[in-house]
Design an enzyme around this catalytic site. Structure first.
Site, PDB file in Angstrom:
ATOM      1  N   SER A  58      42.747  31.701  37.471  1.00  0.00           N
ATOM      2  CA  SER A  58      41.719  31.523  36.443  1.00  0.00           C
ATOM      3  C   SER A  58      41.639  30.073  35.975  1.00  0.00           C
ATOM      4  O   SER A  58      42.587  29.298  36.103  1.00  0.00           O
ATOM      5  CB  SER A  58      42.014  32.428  35.245  1.00  0.00           C
ATOM      6  OG  SER A  58      42.172  33.765  35.649  1.00  0.00           O
TER       7      SER A  58
HETATM    8  N1  SAH Z   1      45.272  35.294  35.707  1.00  0.00           N
HETATM    9  C1  SAH Z   1      45.310  35.388  37.148  1.00  0.00           C
HETATM   10  C2  SAH Z   1      43.959  35.908  37.585  1.00  0.00           C
HETATM   11  C3  SAH Z   1      43.865  36.312  38.998  1.00  0.00           C
HETATM   12  S1  SAH Z   1      42.254  36.902  39.445  1.00  0.00           S
HETATM   13  C4  SAH Z   1      45.587  34.009  37.676  1.00  0.00           C
HETATM   14  O1  SAH Z   1      45.208  33.055  36.990  1.00  0.00           O
HETATM   15  O2  SAH Z   1      46.137  33.838  38.766  1.00  0.00           O
HETATM   16  C5  SAH Z   1      42.373  38.601  38.973  1.00  0.00           C
HETATM   17  C6  SAH Z   1      43.389  39.421  39.698  1.00  0.00           C
HETATM   18  O3  SAH Z   1      43.181  40.777  39.322  1.00  0.00           O
HETATM   19  C7  SAH Z   1      43.292  39.381  41.231  1.00  0.00           C
HETATM   20  O4  SAH Z   1      44.507  38.911  41.737  1.00  0.00           O
HETATM   21  C8  SAH Z   1      43.037  40.841  41.618  1.00  0.00           C
HETATM   22  O5  SAH Z   1      43.696  41.223  42.813  1.00  0.00           O
HETATM   23  C9  SAH Z   1      43.578  41.585  40.416  1.00  0.00           C
HETATM   24  N2  SAH Z   1      43.058  42.935  40.204  1.00  0.00           N
HETATM   25  C10 SAH Z   1      41.782  43.385  40.309  1.00  0.00           C
HETATM   26  N3  SAH Z   1      41.725  44.701  40.011  1.00  0.00           N
HETATM   27  C11 SAH Z   1      42.996  45.089  39.719  1.00  0.00           C
HETATM   28  C12 SAH Z   1      43.597  46.325  39.338  1.00  0.00           C
HETATM   29  N4  SAH Z   1      42.879  47.449  39.194  1.00  0.00           N
HETATM   30  N5  SAH Z   1      44.937  46.355  39.114  1.00  0.00           N
HETATM   31  C13 SAH Z   1      45.687  45.244  39.253  1.00  0.00           C
HETATM   32  N6  SAH Z   1      45.191  44.054  39.615  1.00  0.00           N
HETATM   33  C14 SAH Z   1      43.849  43.966  39.839  1.00  0.00           C
END
Ligand code: SAH
Length: 208
Positions: A58
């Site tokens: 993010s």
């Molecule tokens: N705060 C993290 C954001 C990653 S993007 C960072 O800065 O690295 C959002 C993440 O949510 C992705 O890795 C995706 O795989 C995950 N995601 C999406 N749906 C999900 C779910 N139902 N359960 C767990 N993770 C999920």
């Protein structure tokens, strides 16, 4: 503080991240360790960047604003849904008692675990699974942070929030305008406040 980190902090502040505790933690967590090595030189730009499994780390200002809106203290138990790179997880871990983090991509879980271990962060329980169901075993939570957008707040997450608890999550369809929402659980009802327009990857069911 290096000039690069100083500029990073200034940018976060300009974007509304003004809580000194949050800024202090963001100055210390090395974002370059949470991105692909070939993108390390962009780690302190205020940008989301690609990570494995076609996901993104993010944007730092959004990480800062979400963390600030949670209003954490060192006694709190926090659920994080969508740990991705583990960057937000590391920041939460410095500001609360324990983070229970879920991520649906196993590769990302393994990478995030290794990064958190290398930084000696030991108050995180990170598991591979579908976070839209929450984590009933460890519920209820003082705070919940969701890093992927759903059309509505998932009911299991509302159920697993303590009375007096706060959840921050993006709401809206993929590709369309989403809103970051702050949900507060009162004794009798939930209060919803819209914070800012955002763009997140979708919250998907199941795990991979
Ligand atoms: N705060 C993290 C954001 C990653 S993007 C960072 O800065 O690295 C959002 C993440 O949510 C992705 O890795 C995706 O795989 C995950 N995601 C999406 N749906 C999900 C779910 N139902 N359960 C767990 N993770 C999920």
């Amino acid at each position: 503080m290096t000039p690069e980190i100083e500029a990073f902090m200034g940018g976060l502040h300009d974007d509304g991240v003004t809580d000194p505790k949050v800024l202090d933690v963001m100055a210390r967590v090395p974002r370059e360790q949470f991105v692909e090595p070939q993108l390390a030189h962009r780690a302190y730009d205020n940008l989301p960047l690609p990570i494995a499994c076609e996901q993104t780390i993010s944007q730092p200002s959004i990480v800062g604003l979400m963390t600030q809106e949670l209003g954490l203290d060192s006694r709190m138990k926090v659920l994080e849904v969508g740990a991705g790179s583990g960057y937000q997880t590391a920041i939460l871990a410095s500001l609360c008692r324990r983070v229970y983090a879920l991520e649906r991509h196993e590769t990302l879980v393994e990478q995030a675990r290794a990064r958190l271990a290398s930084l000696d962060i030991s108050n995180v329980i990170l598991a591979h699974g579908d976070g839209s169901e929450g984590w009933p075993l460890h519920a209820p939570f003082d705070r919940i942070l969701v890093a992927a957008a759903a059309e509505d707040p998932p009911q299991p997450l509302l159920d697993q929030l303590k009375v007096g608890g706060v959840m921050i999550l993006p709401i809206g369809e993929e590709g369309s305008l989403q809103q970051l929402i702050k949900v507060t659980r009162g004794v009798k009802e939930f209060t919803y406040v819209e914070l800012i327009p955002v763009r997140f990857v979708p919250l998907l069911n199941g795990s991979q």
